[in-house]
Design a protein around this motif. Sequence first.
Motif, PDB file in Angstrom:
ATOM      1  N   ILE A 159     -55.563 -69.423   7.486  1.00  0.00           N
ATOM      2  CA  ILE A 159     -54.189 -68.775   7.716  1.00  0.00           C
ATOM      3  C   ILE A 159     -53.503 -69.335   9.127  1.00  0.00           C
ATOM      4  N   TYR A 160     -54.387 -69.768   9.797  1.00  0.00           N
ATOM      5  CA  TYR A 160     -53.933 -70.440  11.318  1.00  0.00           C
ATOM      6  C   TYR A 160     -55.095 -71.297  11.650  1.00  0.00           C
ATOM      7  N   GLU A 161     -54.560 -72.344  12.266  1.00  0.00           N
ATOM      8  CA  GLU A 161     -55.805 -73.070  13.272  1.00  0.00           C
ATOM      9  C   GLU A 161     -54.976 -73.517  14.521  1.00  0.00           C
ATOM     10  N   GLY A 162     -55.990 -73.000  15.660  1.00  0.00           N
ATOM     11  CA  GLY A 162     -55.429 -73.023  16.871  1.00  0.00           C
ATOM     12  C   GLY A 162     -56.387 -74.343  17.683  1.00  0.00           C
ATOM     13  N   LYS A 163     -56.587 -74.186  19.028  1.00  0.00           N
ATOM     14  CA  LYS A 163     -56.886 -75.371  19.742  1.00  0.00           C
ATOM     15  C   LYS A 163     -58.547 -75.090  19.549  1.00  0.00           C
ATOM     16  N   ALA A 164     -58.881 -73.978  19.459  1.00  0.00           N
ATOM     17  CA  ALA A 164     -60.496 -73.637  19.612  1.00  0.00           C
ATOM     18  C   ALA A 164     -60.840 -72.482  18.460  1.00  0.00           C
ATOM     19  N   LYS A 165     -59.833 -72.207  17.772  1.00  0.00           N
ATOM     20  CA  LYS A 165     -60.502 -71.234  16.603  1.00  0.00           C
ATOM     21  C   LYS A 165     -59.536 -71.523  15.409  1.00  0.00           C
ATOM     22  N   GLU A 221     -68.697 -67.051  13.369  1.00  0.00           N
ATOM     23  CA  GLU A 221     -67.692 -66.225  12.742  1.00  0.00           C
ATOM     24  C   GLU A 221     -67.685 -64.884  13.159  1.00  0.00           C
ATOM     25  N   GLN A 222     -66.393 -64.010  13.081  1.00  0.00           N
ATOM     26  CA  GLN A 222     -66.330 -62.523  13.309  1.00  0.00           C
ATOM     27  C   GLN A 222     -65.315 -62.043  12.285  1.00  0.00           C
ATOM     28  N   LEU A 223     -65.737 -61.183  11.833  1.00  0.00           N
ATOM     29  CA  LEU A 223     -64.620 -60.243  11.112  1.00  0.00           C
ATOM     30  C   LEU A 223     -63.795 -59.187  12.176  1.00  0.00           C
ATOM     31  N   ILE A 224     -62.478 -59.638  11.779  1.00  0.00           N
ATOM     32  CA  ILE A 224     -61.411 -58.817  12.672  1.00  0.00           C
ATOM     33  C   ILE A 224     -60.347 -58.449  12.114  1.00  0.00           C
ATOM     34  N   ARG A 225     -59.745 -57.443  12.612  1.00  0.00           N
ATOM     35  CA  ARG A 225     -58.620 -56.700  12.093  1.00  0.00           C
ATOM     36  C   ARG A 225     -57.331 -57.725  12.075  1.00  0.00           C
ATOM     37  N   GLU A 226     -56.511 -57.673  11.098  1.00  0.00           N
ATOM     38  CA  GLU A 226     -55.285 -58.684  11.124  1.00  0.00           C
ATOM     39  C   GLU A 226     -54.419 -57.915  11.918  1.00  0.00           C
ATOM     40  N   VAL A 227     -53.954 -58.460  13.015  1.00  0.00           N
ATOM     41  CA  VAL A 227     -52.578 -57.828  13.810  1.00  0.00           C
ATOM     42  C   VAL A 227     -51.612 -58.727  13.852  1.00  0.00           C
ATOM     43  N   THR A 256     -57.875 -57.816   6.884  1.00  0.00           N
ATOM     44  CA  THR A 256     -59.084 -58.397   7.950  1.00  0.00           C
ATOM     45  C   THR A 256     -58.717 -59.726   7.781  1.00  0.00           C
ATOM     46  N   LEU A 257     -59.160 -60.354   8.839  1.00  0.00           N
ATOM     47  CA  LEU A 257     -59.263 -61.953   8.837  1.00  0.00           C
ATOM     48  C   LEU A 257     -60.741 -62.407   9.336  1.00  0.00           C
ATOM     49  N   ILE A 258     -61.066 -63.658   9.067  1.00  0.00           N
ATOM     50  CA  ILE A 258     -62.302 -64.157   9.735  1.00  0.00           C
ATOM     51  C   ILE A 258     -61.713 -65.107  10.797  1.00  0.00           C
ATOM     52  N   GLN A 259     -62.546 -64.707  11.916  1.00  0.00           N
ATOM     53  CA  GLN A 259     -62.061 -65.849  13.075  1.00  0.00           C
ATOM     54  C   GLN A 259     -63.404 -66.586  13.503  1.00  0.00           C
TER      55      GLN A 259
END
Length: 265
Positions: free
Chosen positions: A17-23, A88-94, A33-36
């Motif tokens: 969905i998205y790629e940042g600098k560290a995640k 990895e962790q499961l998170i709620r999509e916000v 839900t999303l996986i971080q």
Amino acid sequence: MDINKPRYTPMSRRRRIYEGKAKILYEGPEPGTLIQHFKDDATAFNSKKHDVIEGKGVLNNRISEYIFQRLNDIGVPTHFMRRLNMREQLIREVEIIPLEVVVRNVAAGSLATRLGIEEGTQLPRSIIEFNYKNDQLGHPMVSEEHITAFGWATPQEIDDIMALAIRVNDFLSGLFLGVGIRLVDFKMECGRLWENDLMRIVVADEISPDSCRLWDIKSNDKLDKDRFRRDMGGLVEAYTDVARRLGILSENERPQGAGPVLVKS
Ligand code: TMP
Ligand code: ASP
């Protein structure tokens, strides 16, 4: 493939969905839900400085899990659901609010430079600052006027964010003080969590030594990303120390995925 690497197989077919600098954020197993995923990349000064520090992602995943779980436990709402594996962790999509919320207890970093206050000076009270999350602009500091005028958050949302930031600061200051660490400052991000027609602001992203300044109470040793920003070395050792003190890693445990150990002769 390096057979000595831990048997971690990224699920290549899932949607990024998205790629940042560290995640990296991947689509989660269920709607909402999303996986971080925590990478080993370290950047500073708006990516002018970049390195890969083996083991950092594993440690940040564990430390951030611990902090978010503790926040959930005391009723501070966060996006965190559960840890899935070492990275990895499961998170709620916000819906991420495009602000970095910085809370400072002690002068350091950009505040020390900007206002000419010596690093380490206790501030008269905790200070909250906002930076606009925009890499191209280098995350400029903004005021509530900018935030409301440009519609990044409403006045009510700013109130909610500040109330959350103060609760997180009080909780984290105590948590770290208990293990001999001074919480100098930290950065948090907030998101809008939609539950049917109701929306609430929750703490999102991560809280880890990448996004905090943590100094040993006695020695003032830095146990955070300033070790990378300031070329001090020993970053994984410092993050491991934080994890051990919080009771996340046992005495002899090494963060899995931390790579080979350099055996000194
Ligand atoms: P600063 O002193 O550089 O403004 O940083 C304040 C706090 O925010 C510090 O704990 C580091 C953290 N931080 C981030 O997590 N991400 C960033 O992009 C920046 C600039 C700071
Ligand atoms: N600004 C972040 C930091 O220094 C990372 C980056 O700018 O690339 O913490």
